[in-house]
Design a protein around this motif. Structure first.
Motif, PDB file in Angstrom:
ATOM      1  N   ILE A   1     -14.313   1.727  -8.881  1.00  0.00           N
ATOM      2  CA  ILE A   1     -14.053   0.311  -8.601  1.00  0.00           C
ATOM      3  C   ILE A   1     -13.808   0.198  -7.107  1.00  0.00           C
ATOM      4  O   ILE A   1     -12.966   0.913  -6.558  1.00  0.00           O
ATOM      5  N   THR A   2     -14.554  -0.669  -6.446  1.00  0.00           N
ATOM      6  CA  THR A   2     -14.425  -0.820  -4.998  1.00  0.00           C
ATOM      7  C   THR A   2     -13.811  -2.180  -4.670  1.00  0.00           C
ATOM      8  O   THR A   2     -13.782  -3.093  -5.491  1.00  0.00           O
ATOM      9  N   GLY A   3     -13.348  -2.304  -3.440  1.00  0.00           N
ATOM     10  CA  GLY A   3     -12.794  -3.588  -3.009  1.00  0.00           C
ATOM     11  C   GLY A   3     -12.000  -3.444  -1.736  1.00  0.00           C
ATOM     12  O   GLY A   3     -12.032  -2.406  -1.065  1.00  0.00           O
ATOM     13  N   THR A   4     -11.280  -4.505  -1.395  1.00  0.00           N
ATOM     14  CA  THR A   4     -10.430  -4.513  -0.212  1.00  0.00           C
ATOM     15  C   THR A   4      -9.073  -5.103  -0.568  1.00  0.00           C
ATOM     16  O   THR A   4      -8.930  -5.857  -1.533  1.00  0.00           O
TER      17      THR A   4
ATOM     18  N   LYS B   1      -3.597   1.841  10.388  1.00  0.00           N
ATOM     19  CA  LYS B   1      -4.675   0.895  10.076  1.00  0.00           C
ATOM     20  C   LYS B   1      -4.078  -0.418   9.589  1.00  0.00           C
ATOM     21  O   LYS B   1      -3.008  -0.452   8.999  1.00  0.00           O
ATOM     22  N   GLN B   2      -4.806  -1.502   9.805  1.00  0.00           N
ATOM     23  CA  GLN B   2      -4.347  -2.814   9.392  1.00  0.00           C
ATOM     24  C   GLN B   2      -5.325  -3.405   8.377  1.00  0.00           C
ATOM     25  O   GLN B   2      -6.448  -2.927   8.198  1.00  0.00           O
ATOM     26  N   VAL B   3      -4.874  -4.467   7.707  1.00  0.00           N
ATOM     27  CA  VAL B   3      -5.706  -5.114   6.694  1.00  0.00           C
ATOM     28  C   VAL B   3      -6.879  -5.840   7.371  1.00  0.00           C
ATOM     29  O   VAL B   3      -6.773  -6.244   8.535  1.00  0.00           O
ATOM     30  N   PRO B   4      -7.998  -6.005   6.644  1.00  0.00           N
ATOM     31  CA  PRO B   4      -8.235  -5.563   5.270  1.00  0.00           C
ATOM     32  C   PRO B   4      -8.484  -4.053   5.177  1.00  0.00           C
ATOM     33  O   PRO B   4      -9.112  -3.475   6.064  1.00  0.00           O
ATOM     34  N   ILE B   5      -7.981  -3.454   4.088  1.00  0.00           N
ATOM     35  CA  ILE B   5      -8.114  -2.009   3.869  1.00  0.00           C
ATOM     36  C   ILE B   5      -9.020  -1.794   2.656  1.00  0.00           C
ATOM     37  O   ILE B   5      -8.726  -2.302   1.567  1.00  0.00           O
ATOM     38  N   PRO B   6     -10.122  -1.051   2.803  1.00  0.00           N
ATOM     39  CA  PRO B   6     -11.007  -0.813   1.661  1.00  0.00           C
ATOM     40  C   PRO B   6     -10.433   0.268   0.731  1.00  0.00           C
ATOM     41  O   PRO B   6      -9.656   1.130   1.159  1.00  0.00           O
ATOM     42  N   PHE B   7     -10.817   0.211  -0.554  1.00  0.00           N
ATOM     43  CA  PHE B   7     -10.413   1.250  -1.498  1.00  0.00           C
ATOM     44  C   PHE B   7     -11.587   1.593  -2.408  1.00  0.00           C
ATOM     45  O   PHE B   7     -12.498   0.781  -2.616  1.00  0.00           O
TER      46      PHE B   7
END
Length: 536
Positions: free
Chosen positions: A202-205, A247-253
């Motif tokens: 599952i991908t996203g930010t 690191k700052q947002v947006p952060i991918p996962f």
């Protein structure tokens, strides 16, 4: 020079053995049984993080049975369900966790009745390594199988290319002994892209709307949860922990999960949190459904600030954060309630300035809390303190022996730890008596539906009213601790408060003459929610 090359060659060999050779027993005939002892092995020294660290603590299962306590007594932390069929029980325990809270140095422990029968693997295994214990199947007391992940040097950590299935038998005799009898290894199915069916992502930010920077040590945690049951806590299917490191947002996962744990009829959602140490900064306030029922495999999550972060200075300071804990090794009942209140130190029984209640669900201490208050209620020149209590089923279990003074200057009202003590709302102990009674004979103790033979008993009463009853059985000793609450010549009663690290309540009646113990009987005695009947 020759010796140098020899050292390098040996280093390469031993490194390969460490990485891929720990499961070599799965590639050999199972002719030798490693289960030769009647005692649970001691947990090894942790090589990873302790399972009780804040980010992983929720997955630890409290000890609720005799076999659970036999494993935790050897230093293991329980996780996962207990597999039970008839008088056979299988539980899993770990010594440490990795950065994503996956179990490291873990094994399965098999019991027949309350007696240890053996481990599922000759040595502890690690998640995402060759030979890691996977699915456990207990079809009957005579049919136990376990899947082990098999990695080759080119396998991605998410996707072992093979699986070994081991079958076991329990030999009969004075005690059951677990023995691995057969192992079969097969390739995992692959799709056209050459990726195993376990490779699901599952991908996203993750982002938030506040115009503020994350602290350099902030940690983002993203979880895939089974949220099918509205009347029960959600179940964590997969978790990813990302150290932001500036690191700052947006952060991918990229959240990897196992397909076999997904049921198309269930509902799943992704949630995220950002912590700075033990302090929660941002969290999810809306549901992000994924996977089933037409939902996507990606999620863009917008978090909200916790406790007014990013708002005005006045609102940001109007919150006290911390945790509530206690030192006793006693498990909390499910859905206990933690009450924290802010009071005027000169009128602790008066109306609190603020209070909050936290339902524990299936969590154990420490329990985090956040207490919002109105700064206009705080008066200069006066002292304020925090009080807390824990109730289970409406019964007071723990409370603060004295208030915790609070300073509202700077950041003093953050990361407060309230250490509670067992509540003193029970019967008053009778003091001034010292007794040491013992007896050898044959009796019985029944815990729920299990009955053991008792061969000796000892009762100790100290001058301060504390008392204990030790019962020796063929498979160990069980100890009950409490207070002397009734005393007469030849008869006394002990009100029980705990049994080692387990919860216990009820009364044990003791009949004696001189220093001789004549009999022990019980009245409403309960151990970890199970009724106890004693005749000795």
């Amino acid at each position: 020079m020759r010796n140098r090359f020899l050292i390098i060659a040996l280093t390469i060999v031993f490194t390969s053995v460490a990485a891929f050779g720990q499961a070599s027993w799965l590639d050999r005939p199972l002719t030798t049984n490693w289960n030769r002892t009647a005692t649970v092995p001691t947990a090894p020294r942790a090589t990873g993080d302790q399972p009780i660290i804040a980010r992983c603590r929720s997955q630890i299962r409290p000890a609720t049975s005799v076999v659970d306590r036999a494993v935790t007594a050897k230093g293991w932390d329980l996780f996962g369900p207990a597999y039970v069929y008839g008088n056979v029980t299988i539980i899993t325990g770990m010594a440490s966790v990795d950065g994503m809270c996956r179990p490291v140095q873990y094994n399965g422990f098999v019991f027949v009745g309350n007696r240890f029968a053996g481990t599922l693997a000759p040595n502890p295994t690690d998640s995402r390594t060759d030979g890691a214990i996977g699915r456990i199947s207990l079809f009957s007391p005579d049919e136990i199988t376990v899947e082990f992940a098999r990695y080759s040097e080119n396998d991605a950590l998410c996707c072992p290319s093979r699986t070994s299935v081991v079958s076991y038998e329990l030999t009969s005799g004075i005690r059951g002994v677990l023995r691995a009898t057969d192992v079969s290894t097969s390739d995992n199915c692959r799709d056209d892209g050459g990726i195993t069916t376990q490779d699901n992502v599952i991908t996203g930010t993750v982002t938030y709307r506040q115009r503020m920077a994350l602290p350099p040590n902030a940690v983002l945690t993203v979880k895939l949860l089974d949220v099918s049951r509205a009347d029960a806590s959600s179940i964590t299917i997969a978790e990813q922990r990302i150290e932001t490191a500036g690191k700052q947002v947006p952060i991918p996962f990229d959240l990897v999960y196992e397909q076999r744990r997904i049921n198309e009829r269930n509902r799943y959602a992704v949630r995220a949190e950002i912590h700075d140490g033990d302090r929660l900064l941002f969290t999810t306030d809306t549901s992000h459904p994924v996977l089933t029922q037409g939902n996507p495999r990606n999620a863009d999550i917008t978090l909200v600030a916790v406790g007014g972060r990013g708002q005005t200075g006045q609102n940001r300071d109007s919150v006290i954060r911390g945790n509530v804990t206690y030192r006793q090794r006693i498990a909390l009942e499910r859905n206990s309630e933690v009450l924290v209140k802010l009071v005027d130190a000169a009128d602790v029984d008066g109306e609190p300035l603020a209070e909050t209640t936290v339902n524990t669900g299936n969590r154990q201490v420490p329990i985090a809390f956040q207490l919002d208050y109105d700064r206009r209620d705080i008066r200069q020149g006066r002292s304020y303190e925090l009080r807390a209590e824990i109730r289970s089923g409406g019964r007071l279990r723990f409370n603060t022996p004295e208030g915790h003074r609070v300073s509202f200057a700077g950041n003093a009202a953050q990361n407060v730890e309230l250490v509670l003590a067992p509540a003193q709302d029970g019967p008053t102990a009778i003091t001034g008596h010292t007794l040491n009674l013992s007896k050898f004979g044959i009796g019985s103790i029944q815990i729920d539906t299990r009955t053991d033979v008792v061969v000796s008993g000892r009762v100790t009463v100290s001058d301060d009213g504390n008392a204990s009853v030790a019962l020796t059985r063929h498979n160990g000793t069980v100890m009950f601790d409490g207070k002397l609450t009734s005393y007469d010549n030849g008869i006394l009663k002990i009100t029980i408060g705990n049994s080692g690290d387990a919860d216990a309540s009820g009364v044990i009646e003791v009949r004696y003459s001189g220093s001789r113990l004549n009999s022990l009987t019980t009245s409403d005695l309960v151990l970890d929610g199970q009724k106890v009947t004693l005749r000795f």
